[in-house]
Design a protein around this motif. Structure first.
Motif, PDB file in Angstrom:
ATOM      1  N   THR A   1       0.723  -1.232   0.311  1.00 26.47           N
ATOM      2  CA  THR A   1      -0.236   0.267   0.283  1.00 26.47           C
ATOM      3  C   THR A   1       0.840   1.070   0.071  1.00 26.47           C
ATOM      4  N   ARG A   2       0.500   1.759  -0.322  1.00 22.22           N
ATOM      5  CA  ARG A   2       1.607   3.281   0.582  1.00 22.22           C
ATOM      6  C   ARG A   2       0.949   4.194   1.923  1.00 22.22           C
ATOM      7  N   MET A   3       2.409   4.977   2.109  1.00 19.21           N
ATOM      8  CA  MET A   3       1.990   5.792   3.818  1.00 19.21           C
ATOM      9  C   MET A   3       1.489   7.242   3.370  1.00 19.21           C
ATOM     10  N   ILE A   4       0.815   7.842   4.370  1.00 18.02           N
ATOM     11  CA  ILE A   4       0.790   8.791   4.687  1.00 18.02           C
ATOM     12  C   ILE A   4       1.887   9.859   3.818  1.00 18.02           C
ATOM     13  N   GLY A   5       0.986  10.757   2.848  1.00 22.86           N
ATOM     14  CA  GLY A   5       2.233  12.165   2.667  1.00 22.86           C
ATOM     15  C   GLY A   5       2.884  11.980   1.404  1.00 22.86           C
ATOM     16  N   VAL A   6       3.381  10.892   0.090  1.00 25.57           N
ATOM     17  CA  VAL A   6       3.066  10.796  -0.543  1.00 25.57           C
ATOM     18  C   VAL A   6       2.535  10.132  -1.636  1.00 25.57           C
ATOM     19  N   VAL A   7       3.122  11.144  -3.304  1.00 24.51           N
ATOM     20  CA  VAL A   7       2.195  11.098  -3.553  1.00 24.51           C
ATOM     21  C   VAL A   7       2.326   9.912  -5.092  1.00 24.51           C
ATOM     22  N   GLU A   8       1.128   9.493  -5.201  1.00 21.36           N
ATOM     23  CA  GLU A   8       1.054   8.346  -6.125  1.00 21.36           C
ATOM     24  C   GLU A   8       0.369   8.485  -7.562  1.00 21.36           C
ATOM     25  N   LYS A   9       0.829   7.586  -7.893  1.00 22.24           N
ATOM     26  CA  LYS A   9      -0.195   7.167  -9.896  1.00 22.24           C
ATOM     27  C   LYS A   9       0.164   6.274 -10.488  1.00 22.24           C
ATOM     28  N   CYS A  10      -0.502   5.869 -11.816  1.00 20.59           N
ATOM     29  CA  CYS A  10      -0.665   4.921 -12.443  1.00 20.59           C
ATOM     30  C   CYS A  10       0.852   4.287 -12.725  1.00 20.59           C
ATOM     31  N   THR A  11       1.350   2.572 -12.588  1.00 19.62           N
ATOM     32  CA  THR A  11       2.614   2.617 -13.198  1.00 19.62           C
ATOM     33  C   THR A  11       2.842   2.129 -14.033  1.00 19.62           C
ATOM     34  N   PHE A  12       1.570   1.489 -15.213  1.00 18.86           N
ATOM     35  CA  PHE A  12       1.572   0.873 -17.086  1.00 18.86           C
ATOM     36  C   PHE A  12       1.552  -0.076 -15.614  1.00 18.86           C
ATOM     37  N   CYS A  13       1.319  -1.085 -14.469  1.00 19.82           N
ATOM     38  CA  CYS A  13       1.610  -1.949 -14.118  1.00 19.82           C
ATOM     39  C   CYS A  13       3.529  -2.629 -14.678  1.00 19.82           C
TER      40      CYS A  13
END
Lengths: 390, 132, 266
Positions: free
Chosen positions: C187-199
């Motif tokens: 999963t991710r944690m507080i305070g980071v930016v995420e998006k699609c990674t083209f898998c």
């Protein structure tokens, strides 16, 4: 010299402890934000920068404005600024401190702040911004301290201080230019994509910073035995006047380009800020307050009779400061995010914890300023009547 | 010396404060941590070997995890060839924890003892453990 | 030997530097030397991955849902339930919001309200990568705009720079909002930016991205630099548009439009 900040009147200590109390409240709010995440603020997926980054931008301007005292005094030998130039340098120290803190409280992962240095990335404007801000902080601490120390001893500052002073002039311009580049180079953010952004930033900085300095000088005169003098204050008043005219002019240039070209992407942020867009207009009253205060301050500043009266000058400076604070510390950042990349209006408004943290950071800035000014004023009180050597 | 007495008292108070962890723990014995390796997957291994020798893993696993992370994420290289030439798929959740499915008895044992708090698990999902 | 305070401080400073240097020099060499990192054998390789969205094949609500769910489920994308904190990798929006400025009031109503599948464009010239102060988001050799969430400081400069609204910030801890976590993915944690990674994690195993697999041919994926790839064939045979291509970011996601009244394959 710092020990001079440890002796003071009851009023001084009341003020200091009041600031500590405000900082304490801000710190508690920050701990909450640290644990919960930035979701505690009004920021969202669409408006991802807000009050914190706005304050940062505004305060970089305040910091850069010290150069408006340094240039006349050191480059044009304008002696009357001799006693007051230290107030400008110490204001810069306090402002940059706040800038760094506002960046810190805005970060999602503040514990990783050193990554900016560990993985230096020259293609990122933010990397350069952190570099020039850190440098500017050091420059002003060293210059301010060295000159004040020399004054205290009644000698001229060491020869190595002069080159640093000259260096600080282009450096001051650089910090605000780089801060403008933070915004002005982003594709798809029409409100920021403007070549006059850096120029406008500098103009508003050279109006807002010196206006704050006039207010501070008047406060210093009222509460201490140190009188910065009527003439330097009047001279700064003229600087503020010209800079403010330039700033309003540049803003109107932006409005013309957006409105006359009629390109929707460029018009929409202005519409949102000043008229409201698709029924959303949370910022409209604020932006008009800013505009009206700008006009009021200009009237008070442009007519010599009004500017020469220190009471109306103070009033003008307060109006101008608030006007610019709204325009640059709030409207500028939000206008870049509304409407969002999908041409949807998602509004932003700061929350209570966010506001408390913001006030807390300002209180830290004022504390730094109070301590530095206390030292400077104590030295000035001791050397009353002695001609300065530098 | 001005205020000699006060300075001495200050130094003593500081030393008492700084040395607190030492005298607070005098006489207390902490058991040596012994991470357990008895997971079902490890038991079934023909040769009970980690990706690198035990001593190396003990000393360097943190650095190795950093290298794995950079290789997988930043370079897209997801195969690790160990010192014996054997390949491994690079993944904390799917390779390491596949064998070491007992995080509490393995990772936490030493980390708690050494009072280090790696924050792998704020993102990476730890294996589901049966209470033993 | 007498020494004044200044000399003492100089000496103390020097010896500190010396100790530091000694420590660095005396560290054991890299024992990992014998070991190497290799690209996975099965790895699907490319110079620039790209996707074509055949919007004609998206007909029912279910067509969008299965694609979005496939991605969000395996990547542990949280459902926070409010637009303010929202995290999304792939989603849909109507034509006038997906392509603002391209709509006209006289265009077919059906098209104006047609939902478009939106995701990170994996631009060839990504502004998010340009602005990141820590190289936490970067361009991989296969053209994927990737992010290293171990390094992200959460400054959100990339979100300001992205003209496509592709990035989400973790305004709060996402873990409690992942209903059925996929144990094979973090999963991710507080305070980071995420998006699609083209898998990228699936490509490394020789699998197509999850959305492509679930799309039943409505999403086409491949190497755009390879003239024989399926994406290139589809692009050669169909009229496609990209989002905000005038900004020069060179998006790698293309859209085949539904042309009402046409035969659909023109």
């Amino acid at each position: 010299m710092l020990e001079k900040a440890l002796v003071g009147t009851k009023k001084y200590w009341t003020w200091v402890f009041f600031l500590f109390a405000v900082i304490g409240v801000g710190a508690v709010a920050y701990m909450q934000q640290f644990n919960y995440g930035l979701g505690l603020t009004g920021l969202s997926r669409d408006v991802s920068w807000g009050l914190y980054i706005g304050q940062f931008t505004f305060l970089v301007g305040v910091a850069a404005s010290a150069v408006m005292l340094v240039i006349p005094y050191y480059l044009h030998d304008f002696k009357k600024f001799g006693k007051i130039v230290i107030l400008g340098e110490f204001l810069a120290v306090s402002a940059v401190t706040m800038c760094i803190l506002f960046i810190f409280v805005d970060m999602g992962q503040p514990m990783r702040i050193m990554n900016v240095m560990l993985h230096p990335t020259p293609n990122s404007v933010m990397f350069w911004d952190s570099a020039v801000l850190g440098g500017y902080l050091m420059l002003n601490i060293i210059i301010g301290w060295a000159t004040l120390h020399a004054d205290k001893k009644g000698v001229s500052p060491a020869p190595w201080v002069k080159p640093l002073i000259y260096l600080s002039i282009p450096w001051a311009v650089s910090i605000h230019t780089v801060t403008a580049f933070l915004y002005a180079g982003l594709p798809g953010r029409h409100f920021w994509l403007s070549a006059v952004m850096a120029a406008r930033f500098l103009a508003s900085a050279f109006a807002g910073g010196p206006a704050l300095l006039i207010i501070l000088a008047l406060i210093v005169r009222k509460f201490t035995k140190f009188d910065p003098g009527r003439e330097p204050i009047q001279a700064i008043g003229k600087i503020v006047t010209y800079a403010m005219i330039a700033n309003v002019f540049l803003l109107l240039l932006e409005v013309f380009t957006a409105v006359y070209s009629n390109i929707p992407g460029h018009m929409h942020p202005f519409k949102y800020l000043y008229l409201g867009l698709e029924g959303h207009g949370k910022l409209v009253p604020l932006m008009w307050t800013s505009s009206i205060l700008a006009i009021v301050s200009l009237i008070l500043l442009i007519f010599p009779a009004l500017r020469k009266n220190e009471n109306t000058l103070a009033l003008a400076c307060i109006a101008l400061f608030i006007s610019l604070w709204i325009d640059k510390g709030f409207g500028l950042v939000i206008g870049g995010f509304v409407p969002n990349p999908f041409e949807r209006v998602m509004e932003y408004w700061p929350t209570l914890p966010e506001t408390l943290i913001t006030i807390g950071v300002w209180a830290i800035g004022f504390l730094v300023l109070t301590v530095l000014y206390k030292v400077a004023v104590s030295v000035r009180e001791e050397t009353e009547g002695v001609e300065l050597e530098h | 010396m001005y205020n000699g007495g006060k300075i001495l008292i200050g130094i003593i108070v500081f030393l008492l404060f700084a040395a607190f962890p030492f005298y607070n723990n005098i006489g207390k014995v902490s058991a040596k941590p012994e991470p357990k390796l008895n997971t079902p997957v490890i038991q079934q291994l023909a040769e009970k070997k980690c990706v690198e020798p035990k001593d190396f893993m003990k000393a360097e696993h943190m650095q190795m995890l950093n290298d794995w992370r950079d290789s997988a994420i930043r370079e897209g290289k997801r195969t690790y060839i160990n010192s014996e030439g054997k390949p491994f798929y690079i993944s904390l959740q799917n390779t390491c924890m596949n064998c070491h499915s007992n995080k509490k008895e393995f990772c936490d044992k030493c980390h708690t003892y050494a009072a280090v708090k790696p924050y792998c698990w704020t993102c990476h999902i730890e294996p589901k453990e049966k209470r033993s | 030997m007498s020494m004044d305070r200044r000399d003492f401080l100089k000496l103390a400073g020097l010896s500190t530097v010396g100790m530091g240097a000694g420590w660095v020099l005396s560290r054991p060499g890299d024992i990992l030397e014998a070991s190497q990192f290799l690209q996975t054998k099965e790895l699907l390789n490319a110079k620039q991955w790209a996707m074509v969205v055949d919007i004609r094949k998206f007909k029912t609500v279910e067509d969008y849902k299965k694609v979005i769910d496939a991605c969000h489920k395996i990547h542990n994308v949280p459902d926070l339930g409010n637009p303010k904190d929202e995290v999304k990798w792939i989603w849909s929006d109507s034509f006038d919001h997906a392509f603002p400025g391209q709509e006209s009031e006289y265009m077919p109503e059906e098209m104006k309200h047609k939902q478009f599948v939106l995701l990170c464009n994996h631009c060839e010239n990504p502004p998010c990568v340009r602005v990141c102060p820590t190289k936490a988001t970067f361009k991989r050799k296969d053209g994927i705009t990737m992010q290293d969430l171990h390094r992200c400081i959460g400054c959100r400069y990339c979100m300001a720079a992205c003209p496509f609204g592709a990035r989400s910030f973790n305004y709060r801890d996402p873990r409690p909002f992942v209903k059925e976590p996929n144990a094979e993915y973090p999963t991710r944690m507080i305070g980071v930016v995420e998006k699609c990674t083209f898998c990228e994690e699936r490509l490394a195993k020789g699998l197509m991205p999850a959305c492509v697999e679930a799309s039943n041919g409505a999403l086409i994926f491949g190497d755009i630099t390879d003239t024989n790839s399926e994406v290139r064939k589809v692009l050669a045979d169909n009229y496609t548009i990209r989002r905000k291509s005038e900004l020069g970011t060179r998006p790698s996601v293309y859209y085949i439009l539904d042309i009402p009244g046409g035969d659909g394959n023109a």
